[in-house]
Design a protein around this motif. Structure first.
Motif: not given
Length: 73
Positions: A13, A16-17, A20, A26-27, A31
Motif C-alpha cells: 500500500q 501504491l501511495k 499515485k 487512481s489506485d 493495480r
C-alpha cells in the motif's frame, strides 16, 4: 462440484501511495497496470516502478532482519 477459488494479490500500500502521488492515477488503475490488465507506455512504467520499489523494500526488510538476527540480547 468443486469451487473455483482465486486469491487476490495484495500490493504494498505504501508503494501504491508513492506511485499515485507521482503519476496522479487512481489506485484501481495502478493495480490493473501492475497486474497487466492495462496496456500502454504509462502502464508499463508504473509496473516497472512498482516492481523496482517492491524489490527494494523486500531487500531492506531482509537486511534489517539479518541485522536483528545478528544482535544477541
Amino acid at each position: 462440484m468443486g469451487k473455483n477459488i482465486k486469491t487476490k494479490p495484495s500490493y504494498n500500500q505504501e508503494i501504491l501511495k508513492i506511485i499515485k502521488n507521482k503519476y496522479g492515477y487512481s489506485d484501481d488503475y495502478i493495480r490493473k497496470s501492475i497486474r497487466g490488465d492495462r496496456v500502454g507506455h504509462i502502464s508499463d512504467m508504473i509496473k516497472v516502478e512498482y516492481n523496482k520499489l517492491n524489490n527494494e523494500s523486500k531487500k531492506a526488510i531482509e537486511t534489517k532482519a539479518e541485522q536483528l538476527k545478528d544482535q544477541k540480547p
